[in-house]
Write a protein that holds these residues in place. Structure first.
Motif, PDB file in Angstrom:
ATOM      1  N   GLN A 450       7.937  -1.676 -11.792  1.00 29.21           N
ATOM      2  CA  GLN A 450       9.141  -2.071 -11.075  1.00 29.21           C
ATOM      3  C   GLN A 450       9.440  -1.068  -9.975  1.00 29.21           C
ATOM      4  O   GLN A 450       9.095   0.098 -10.074  1.00 29.21           O
ATOM      5  N   HIS A 451      10.084  -1.557  -8.938  1.00 25.98           N
ATOM      6  CA  HIS A 451      10.594  -0.700  -7.867  1.00 25.98           C
ATOM      7  C   HIS A 451       9.461   0.006  -7.113  1.00 25.98           C
ATOM      8  O   HIS A 451       8.361  -0.542  -7.000  1.00 25.98           O
ATOM      9  N   LEU A 452       9.716   1.224  -6.610  1.00 20.58           N
ATOM     10  CA  LEU A 452       8.769   1.863  -5.702  1.00 20.58           C
ATOM     11  C   LEU A 452       8.024   2.998  -6.386  1.00 20.58           C
ATOM     12  O   LEU A 452       8.524   3.635  -7.315  1.00 20.58           O
ATOM     13  N   ASN A 453       6.824   3.258  -5.880  1.00 21.72           N
ATOM     14  CA  ASN A 453       6.020   4.371  -6.366  1.00 21.72           C
ATOM     15  C   ASN A 453       6.586   5.658  -5.747  1.00 21.72           C
ATOM     16  O   ASN A 453       6.551   5.842  -4.530  1.00 21.72           O
ATOM     17  N   PRO A 454       7.123   6.586  -6.560  1.00 16.44           N
ATOM     18  CA  PRO A 454       7.775   7.777  -5.992  1.00 16.44           C
ATOM     19  C   PRO A 454       6.823   8.670  -5.210  1.00 16.44           C
ATOM     20  O   PRO A 454       7.231   9.320  -4.239  1.00 16.44           O
ATOM     21  N   VAL A 455       5.575   8.732  -5.613  1.00 14.58           N
ATOM     22  CA  VAL A 455       4.624   9.579  -4.897  1.00 14.58           C
ATOM     23  C   VAL A 455       4.393   9.045  -3.496  1.00 14.58           C
ATOM     24  O   VAL A 455       4.357   9.805  -2.513  1.00 14.58           O
ATOM     25  N   ARG A 456       4.253   7.722  -3.387  1.00 17.09           N
ATOM     26  CA  ARG A 456       4.069   7.123  -2.066  1.00 17.09           C
ATOM     27  C   ARG A 456       5.302   7.333  -1.187  1.00 17.09           C
ATOM     28  O   ARG A 456       5.178   7.671  -0.005  1.00 17.09           O
ATOM     29  N   VAL A 457       6.477   7.187  -1.763  1.00 14.70           N
ATOM     30  CA  VAL A 457       7.706   7.398  -0.996  1.00 14.70           C
ATOM     31  C   VAL A 457       7.760   8.832  -0.464  1.00 14.70           C
ATOM     32  O   VAL A 457       8.057   9.071   0.709  1.00 14.70           O
ATOM     33  N   LEU A 458       7.422   9.777  -1.307  1.00 20.18           N
ATOM     34  CA  LEU A 458       7.490  11.174  -0.893  1.00 20.18           C
ATOM     35  C   LEU A 458       6.417  11.520   0.131  1.00 20.18           C
ATOM     36  O   LEU A 458       6.636  12.375   1.011  1.00 20.18           O
ATOM     37  N   GLN A 459       5.286  10.882   0.049  1.00 18.68           N
ATOM     38  CA  GLN A 459       4.275  11.093   1.097  1.00 18.68           C
ATOM     39  C   GLN A 459       4.788  10.614   2.450  1.00 18.68           C
ATOM     40  O   GLN A 459       4.553  11.260   3.484  1.00 18.68           O
ATOM     41  N   LEU A 460       5.504   9.504   2.453  1.00 13.92           N
ATOM     42  CA  LEU A 460       6.075   8.990   3.701  1.00 13.92           C
ATOM     43  C   LEU A 460       7.206   9.891   4.190  1.00 13.92           C
ATOM     44  O   LEU A 460       7.396  10.058   5.397  1.00 13.92           O
ATOM     45  N   VAL A 461       7.951  10.476   3.264  1.00 11.45           N
ATOM     46  CA  VAL A 461       8.967  11.458   3.654  1.00 11.45           C
ATOM     47  C   VAL A 461       8.301  12.650   4.334  1.00 11.45           C
ATOM     48  O   VAL A 461       8.753  13.120   5.377  1.00 11.45           O
ATOM     49  N   GLU A 462       7.210  13.126   3.753  1.00 16.63           N
ATOM     50  CA  GLU A 462       6.480  14.257   4.324  1.00 16.63           C
ATOM     51  C   GLU A 462       6.011  13.942   5.746  1.00 16.63           C
ATOM     52  O   GLU A 462       6.071  14.805   6.636  1.00 16.63           O
ATOM     53  N   THR A 464       7.473  12.001   7.784  1.00 11.35           N
ATOM     54  CA  THR A 464       8.631  11.756   8.645  1.00 11.35           C
ATOM     55  C   THR A 464       9.405  13.017   8.971  1.00 11.35           C
ATOM     56  O   THR A 464      10.093  13.086   9.983  1.00 11.35           O
ATOM     57  N   LEU A 465       9.308  14.027   8.130  1.00  9.16           N
ATOM     58  CA  LEU A 465      10.099  15.248   8.319  1.00  9.16           C
ATOM     59  C   LEU A 465       9.842  15.866   9.689  1.00  9.16           C
ATOM     60  O   LEU A 465       8.698  16.087  10.074  1.00  9.16           O
ATOM     61  N   PRO A 466      10.895  16.188  10.424  1.00  5.75           N
ATOM     62  CA  PRO A 466      10.702  16.843  11.734  1.00  5.75           C
ATOM     63  C   PRO A 466      10.481  18.344  11.572  1.00  5.75           C
ATOM     64  O   PRO A 466      10.681  18.915  10.493  1.00  5.75           O
ATOM     65  N   GLN A 603       9.192  -0.994   4.624  1.00  4.91           N
ATOM     66  CA  GLN A 603      10.050  -0.444   5.682  1.00  4.91           C
ATOM     67  C   GLN A 603      10.577   0.949   5.345  1.00  4.91           C
ATOM     68  O   GLN A 603      11.612   1.365   5.854  1.00  4.91           O
ATOM     69  N   VAL A 604       9.865   1.654   4.504  1.00  4.38           N
ATOM     70  CA  VAL A 604      10.333   2.981   4.089  1.00  4.38           C
ATOM     71  C   VAL A 604      10.535   3.888   5.299  1.00  4.38           C
ATOM     72  O   VAL A 604      11.586   4.524   5.452  1.00  4.38           O
ATOM     73  N   VAL A 605       9.542   3.959   6.150  1.00  9.47           N
ATOM     74  CA  VAL A 605       9.640   4.845   7.312  1.00  9.47           C
ATOM     75  C   VAL A 605      10.781   4.404   8.223  1.00  9.47           C
ATOM     76  O   VAL A 605      11.540   5.237   8.732  1.00  9.47           O
ATOM     77  N   LYS A 606      10.933   3.096   8.406  1.00  8.85           N
ATOM     78  CA  LYS A 606      12.018   2.595   9.265  1.00  8.85           C
ATOM     79  C   LYS A 606      13.384   2.993   8.701  1.00  8.85           C
ATOM     80  O   LYS A 606      14.269   3.431   9.452  1.00  8.85           O
ATOM     81  N   VAL A 607      13.555   2.846   7.399  1.00 14.55           N
ATOM     82  CA  VAL A 607      14.841   3.216   6.790  1.00 14.55           C
ATOM     83  C   VAL A 607      15.083   4.719   6.945  1.00 14.55           C
ATOM     84  O   VAL A 607      16.203   5.145   7.241  1.00 14.55           O
ATOM     85  N   LEU A 608      14.037   5.525   6.768  1.00 18.71           N
ATOM     86  CA  LEU A 608      14.182   6.968   6.958  1.00 18.71           C
ATOM     87  C   LEU A 608      14.541   7.300   8.402  1.00 18.71           C
ATOM     88  O   LEU A 608      15.380   8.174   8.665  1.00 18.71           O
ATOM     89  N   ARG A 609      13.913   6.590   9.350  1.00 19.45           N
ATOM     90  CA  ARG A 609      14.238   6.811  10.764  1.00 19.45           C
ATOM     91  C   ARG A 609      15.683   6.401  11.053  1.00 19.45           C
ATOM     92  O   ARG A 609      16.391   7.068  11.821  1.00 19.45           O
ATOM     93  N   ASP A 610      16.117   5.306  10.443  1.00 19.29           N
ATOM     94  CA  ASP A 610      17.511   4.869  10.631  1.00 19.29           C
ATOM     95  C   ASP A 610      18.478   5.925  10.094  1.00 19.29           C
ATOM     96  O   ASP A 610      19.511   6.206  10.710  1.00 19.29           O
ATOM     97  N   ALA A 611      18.127   6.504   8.942  1.00 14.62           N
ATOM     98  CA  ALA A 611      18.977   7.547   8.368  1.00 14.62           C
ATOM     99  C   ALA A 611      19.024   8.761   9.293  1.00 14.62           C
ATOM    100  O   ALA A 611      20.096   9.359   9.492  1.00 14.62           O
ATOM    101  N   GLN A 612      17.881   9.129   9.850  1.00 14.62           N
ATOM    102  CA  GLN A 612      17.852  10.246  10.793  1.00 14.62           C
ATOM    103  C   GLN A 612      18.766   9.978  11.985  1.00 14.62           C
ATOM    104  O   GLN A 612      19.505  10.856  12.432  1.00 14.62           O
TER     105      GLN A 612
END
Length: 639
Positions: A450-462, A464-466, A603-612
């Motif tokens: 169910q839901h999202l794979n946390p490792v994949r989410v965190l890789q996308l965070v990495e 995206t980080l400026p 849309q993980v990256v898009k949502v992170l960009r929107d938050a930024q």
């Protein structure tokens, strides 16, 4: 046999001596009483009864002279003069919704600036609410000044509102504790406290400020002395005592005093001179003969007076493969060939010389058991007791150097100038590092029920980080995974609780970080359990216009505990939470809220960009990320 004449002569000589002793004792008693009552001091120092100044102004003046820019607080009547005076002097007063958050914010300021973080709380429950955060600062060796209100000096131990023995509560947690008894003592006490916080091994200090040393004379007078003088003898004695106490409180209160910093006592591993000390020279010789040297750098290395860029240059010139821990994370940037991130235990077992710089053999190094018995260990630390912890059981140092870690590293680099080591050792460590990293990529594509794979989410965070990001960590399972995957972009860009492992640091750390570095993007990663401590502080972020971004790994449970509790004890009791709409709760407090779930997983990256972008527009943001409950036992996703 003594004659009557001799006895009379002896008695005659004894009587003057006895009278002299009695008179001397009487005079000493009178003078002592006069001193305690302040009568002697007031012979040369007067009370300005017309002045409307108050002790809060003295507090603010000292803080301003020490370069303090922020005062964190939760308001209370005991400390109002301090807050008002600080505001008038341009010190930004930031009020939080819980006192523990105020201390965490001051802790973050101390870590990121190398100065003292300052917090003021009201008496009694206001102070007791800070205890966890003060202990966390003690364990993390952060110089924090806690100012605590208190009942008036006359009402101590008489059942006053919110009056407790605050000194006994804070003494075990603080390097320095003092209770101010007179207005004139405020400045010297605060100066001593600020110096103690930063000297030696840094840590928290506490200054108690009774309410009657903070308010103006005319207001305190109304509370202490009756407007009409009693006629009976006992009443007049009490009236005199109270009037004298009031005078002693304010005598010499507004005479000029030094406000600036006292000299700091920072232990040096090597004297400030061209040649190395014998102990540092022995360390140079040990390292020069190493085939597989390894450096483990901890938070103490980032303490003043050595700047981070100078420390980085020393580490690079030294050329020894290194692991970075605590506040040292990010020292070498995002990707540096000397920085090894994974398989630390295995590397420590293989090294022939290990330099532990600002890190100790507590639970984080398995109490020293992770070190090989055949390795030569050099350890450097400001605190001798901590430096040698468990050395009588599981490990033994070849050289134990007490002193400042940063300046030691600079001296060591100078002593090893031109020294090189075989490249195959560093290459071996890098290959192990890359192998571990590859295993994370494999876990990132594994399906989750169910839901999202946390490792994949965190890789996308990495991804995206400026470059100007600061990472704040608050939680267990989700944050533990992030520690493996996220790479701080530079020195002093990583904040975690430290050795005490406290939950609830997130909002306070984020608050302090954003105030210190307004141009940085502050990314705060929470577990859903940990976020419960910080949710209400989004009201603080909104009111004070502090745009930070919170990412919540929401797996509806205390998963780090549940993962061990269920298989070992057969019950999930107290470990269950819910997939709560934390983003909506944040929106109710005036922040922005976004949701990431299976429905928008592409849309993980898009949502992170929107938050930024929301943060850049000045809004605090909560991104609620629904993640799957992962399980170590079946090997689906090992964090």
């Amino acid at each position: 046999m003594e004659t009557p004449a001799a006895a009379a002569a002896a008695a005659g000589s004894f009587l003057p001596s006895f009278l002299f002793l009695v008179c001397g004792t009487l005079v000493a008693t009178v003078l002592g009483a006069a001193h305690r009552l302040g009568l002697l001091y007031r012979l040369t120092h007067k009370v300005d009864k017309a002045s409307v100044r108050h002790g809060g102004e003295s507090v603010a003046a000292v803080l301003k002279a020490h370069g303090v820019r922020f005062l964190f607080t939760l308001v209370g009547g005991h400390i109002s003069p301090v807050l008002v005076a600080c505001e008038k002097l341009g010190i930004r007063v930031v009020d939080t919704r819980h006192e523990v958050t105020a201390v965490f914010a001051a802790d973050a300021v101390a870590r990121l600036t190398g100065t003292v973080g300052v917090v003021a709380v009201t008496a009694g429950p206001g102070l007791t609410n800070t205890v966890t955060a003060v202990k966390n600062a003690q364990m993390a060796q952060s110089p924090v000044l806690l100012l605590g209100g208190a009942a008036s000096t006359l009402l101590q131990n008489r059942g006053a509102l919110q009056a407790i023995d605050q000194m006994s509560l804070l003494r075990p947690l603080c390097k320095f504790c003092a209770s101010v008894k007179r207005v004139r003592d405020i400045m010297p006490t605060l100066r001593a406290a600020m110096a103690a916080a930063q000297s030696g091994t840094p840590g928290p200090v506490f200054v108690e400020l009774p309410i009657d040393v903070l308010y103006p004379y005319f207001m305190v007078q109304k509370q202490i002395v009756s407007t009409t003088q009693p006629k009976n003898i006992m009443g007049q004695i009490v009236f005199w005592y109270l009037d004298n106490h009031l005078a002693n409180l304010f005598a010499g209160a507004w005479e000029p005093q030094c406000e600036g910093p006292l000299p700091l006592d920072i232990p040096q591993a090597s004297p400030q001179q061209p040649h190395l000390s014998p102990q540092v020279q022995r360390c140079v010789e040990i390292l020069s003969r190493a085939k597989r040297p390894l450096l483990v750098l901890g938070s103490q290395a980032l303490l003043p007076p050595t700047p981070a860029d100078k420390l980085r240059a020393a580490v690079e010139t030294l050329g020894v493969p290194c692991f970075l821990a605590g506040m040292a994370r990010g020292l070498l940037g995002r990707r540096h060939p000397l920085h090894i991130r994974q398989e630390r235990s295995a590397a420590l077992k293989k090294a022939d010389v290990v330099l532990l710089a600002g890190i100790v053999c507590d639970f984080r190094l398995s109490y020293g058991r992770v070190l090989s018995r055949s390795s030569k260990i050099i350890i450097v630390n400001r605190n001798r007791k901590e430096m040698l912890i468990n050395s009588d059981m599981f490990w033994k140092p070849q050289e134990a150097v007490q002193g400042d870690v940063g300046s030691f590293m600079v001296k060591l680099k100078e002593g090893l100038q031109g020294q090189t080591w075989a490249s195959d050792w560093a290459e071996e460590l890098r290959q192990a590092d890359q192998k571990k990293e590859q295993s994370f990529w494999e876990k990132a594509v594994m399906p989750v029920a169910q839901h999202l794979n946390p490792v994949r989410v965190l890789q996308l965070v990495e991804e995206t980080l400026p470059d100007n990001s600061i990472l704040v960590m608050d939680g267990g399972d989700f944050v533990g995974t992030a520690a493996y995957l996220l790479r701080p972009r530079g020195p002093l860009c990583w904040l975690d609780p430290g050795a005490f492992g406290t939950l609830g640091v997130g909002a306070g750390f984020a608050l302090g970080a954003k105030l210190c570095r307004p141009d940085a993007e502050v990314w705060c990663l929470f577990g859903d359990g940990a976020f419960g401590y910080s949710l209400i502080e989004f009201d603080t972020f909104v009111r004070h216009k502090i745009p930070v971004m919170a990412l919540i790994g929401n797996d509806a449970g205390w998963t780090q505990i549940s993962r061990e509790q269920v298989p070992s004890l057969g019950s999930n009791v107290a470990c269950g939470l819910a997939y709560t709409d934390y983003h909506k709760a944040a929106m109710g407090l005036g922040a922005q809220g976004l949701l990431l779930s299976r429905e928008n997983e592409d849309q993980v990256v898009k949502v992170l960009r929107d938050a930024q972008q929301q943060c850049r527009d000045g809004h605090p943001v909560v991104v609620n990320i629904l993640i799957g409950r992962t399980d170590f036992r079946d090997g689906s996703i090992a964090m």
